[in-house]
Scaffold this active site. Structure first.
Site, PDB file in Angstrom:
ATOM      1  N   CYS A  87       0.801  -1.221   0.000  1.00  0.00           N
ATOM      2  CA  CYS A  87       0.000   0.000   0.000  1.00  0.00           C
ATOM      3  C   CYS A  87       0.837   1.276   0.000  1.00  0.00           C
ATOM      4  CB  CYS A  87      -1.026   0.009   1.124  1.00  0.00           C
ATOM      5  SG  CYS A  87      -0.332  -0.032   2.758  1.00  0.00           S
ATOM      6  N   HIS A 163      -2.298   1.974   7.041  1.00  0.00           N
ATOM      7  CA  HIS A 163      -3.005   2.317   5.832  1.00  0.00           C
ATOM      8  C   HIS A 163      -2.573   3.693   5.330  1.00  0.00           C
ATOM      9  CE1 HIS A 163      -5.944   2.044   2.818  1.00  0.00           C
ATOM     10  NE2 HIS A 163      -6.692   3.019   3.272  1.00  0.00           N
TER      11      HIS A 163
END
Lengths: 319, 151
Positions: A87, A163
């Site tokens: 990510c 994240h």
């Protein structure tokens, strides 16, 4: 998942991001960490192409603004996140592929990737990205070699998931790119003469405050034009000016800029050094050191002291 | 921090599993989780490692030099990147899965066996015992050499 699985976790550090971007073959940009968010912090960083907000992922929240599903998607590069460890790269690539600034040079690798995947839907883009050998190789070259099999075998717990989401202006509107969403989130138009940072700052401030209240770890980074390039450009214009009209002020300014360039050079060297350490296999060093301490009969005393400290720490945690 | 957090989490799970499997050392003493990252950066260790003879042995194992600078033993021990690697090592050690890795370094069988128990203290004790053995034989070798030199 197959080959999409072997992505290592990379550290969320401005040096890692800056070198990662260079590894992709991109020129003209770097990443800086922001320690606070207010108007003046951006003064020395402009132009700011995008912001990356990184946090420990807790739970799914409803988007604060509408998710784009219409034909604007054809002109916004948005890839869905397929695997967690990728990510960091994914957030950066989503941002770079939406950058239209003349300072940003994508390089052959990402240009080719963009052309290849532009007609894909967000999920297929994410999948293609996860399967890209070159992007994965660049990503993995930023992390520590996996020394022990147990690293790979132990599934990372959900609470350890970080994240990355990014914010940037695209075609006159501010968007939030979050690979876990169905599409980009539209945060409204940037009016003529308005700075997109004025729109995004309150949004991030609100987010930062809720995260502070809940003691959630987060950090904020900015994708900006390469500082050295910006300073060299300023020096060039100032030198042109002084040819026509000599001023002490301009000369002083040039000296300042030269000093800032030196600082940038030092910073980049530090990044390289930290990367060399980060990716080095320290196992032979550790074993040799333990042997040295054992021979000197200093190993057990070291252990006893460390154990005492650990006991104290555990007691403090319980108290 | 991403990697470290993951390694830490894995260690906690691994230690528990190791204790249950062996039922030995790990279950006996309520040993706290010792992170070697901080322990190997203490002044005592830095001083011992920086002694010329020791520094010479460690020098080939520091991170490769870059255009910026070259690491020595001291800068290595005090760098956060080394501390992370050392923490990762202690996690792997307490999970009892490091024996095969350690055996690659030509350590005696009982040291490797101790590493496999996941008990850091037992592993360190075995290392000290093994080194005092080799120390003794080494000094005997030296004596032999001295005698030969005398002749």
């Amino acid at each position: 998942m197959g080959s999409a699985g072997d992505w290592c976790t990379v550290e969320s550090d401005p040096g890692v991001f800056t070198l990662l971007i260079q590894k992709f073959g991109v020129k003209g940009v770097q990443v800086e960490e922001l320690w606070s968010i207010n108007d003046c912090i951006f003064e020395n960083l402009r132009p700011v192409h995008g912001l990356i907000f990184l946090f420990k992922y807790v739970q799914h929240e409803e988007p604060s603004n509408p998710v784009v599903t219409d034909n604007r998607l054809e002109n916004i590069y948005f890839a869905k996140q397929v695997i967690n460890n990728a990510c960091a790269s994914q957030a950066v690539i989503n941002m770079l592929l939406n950058c239209n600034h003349p300072d940003v040079y994508l390089g052959p690798e990402l240009t080719k990737f963009k052309e290849f995947t532009m007609s894909f839907d967000p999920y297929m883009r994410g999948l293609t990205l996860s399967n890209s050998q070159t992007i994965r190789a660049a990503h993995n070259s930023m992390s520590r070699p996996c020394l022990f099999e147990f690293d790979a075998k132990t599934p990372s717990k959900e609470e350890d998931a970080y994240h990355f989401i990014s914010y940037m202006p695209i075609n006159g509107r501010v968007y939030e790119l979050d690979g876990l969403r169905e599409g980009p989130i539209d945060h409204g138009p940037v009016n003529p003469g308005q700075d997109w940072l004025d729109i995004v700052c309150p949004i991030i401030c609100t987010k930062v405050n809720t995260y502070l209240d809940n003691e959630i770890n987060f950090s904020l980074m900015a994708l900006i034009s390469n500082r050295k390039m910006v300073y060299e450009r300023k020096i060039y214009y100032l030198t042109e000016d002084t040819r026509r009209m000599q001023t002490d002020e301009a000369e002083q300014e040039i000296r300042n800029l030269q000093m800032l360039i030196e600082l940038e050079d030092t910073k980049m060297m530090t990044y390289q050094q930290e990367l060399a350490r980060r990716t080095h296999n320290y196992l032979p060093f550790i074993i040799t050191l333990l042997q040295i301490l054992a021979e000197a009969k200093k190993l057990m005393p070291m252990y006893e002291k460390a154990k005492e400290r650990a006991l104290k720490r555990d007691r403090n945690l319980q108290a | 921090p991403e990697g470290e957090a993951a390694a830490g989490g894995a260690a906690a799970g691994g230690a528990a599993a190791g204790g249950a499997a062996t039922g030995g050392a790990a279950a006996g003493g309520a040993a706290p989780r010792v992170d070697l990252g901080a322990a190997l950066g203490t002044p005592d260790v830095v001083a011992a490692a920086s002694e010329p003879a020791n520094a010479q042995r460690l020098a080939p194992h520091v991170a490769p030099p870059t255009s910026g600078a070259a690491d020595d033993v001291r800068t290595t021990l005090l760098s956060p990147q080394f501390a992370q690697a050392a923490n990762q090592f202690s996690s792997a050690l307490t999970s009892g899965q490091i024996g095969s890795v350690v055996s690659q370094f030509g350590l005696p069988a009982d040291v490797t066996a101790a590493a496999n128990t996941g008990d850091m203290q037992a592993f360190f004790k075995a290392l000290e015992n093994a080194s005092s053995g080799s120390e003794a034989s080494k000094s005997q070798d030296d004596k032999k050499k001295d005698k030969q030199d005398d002749k």
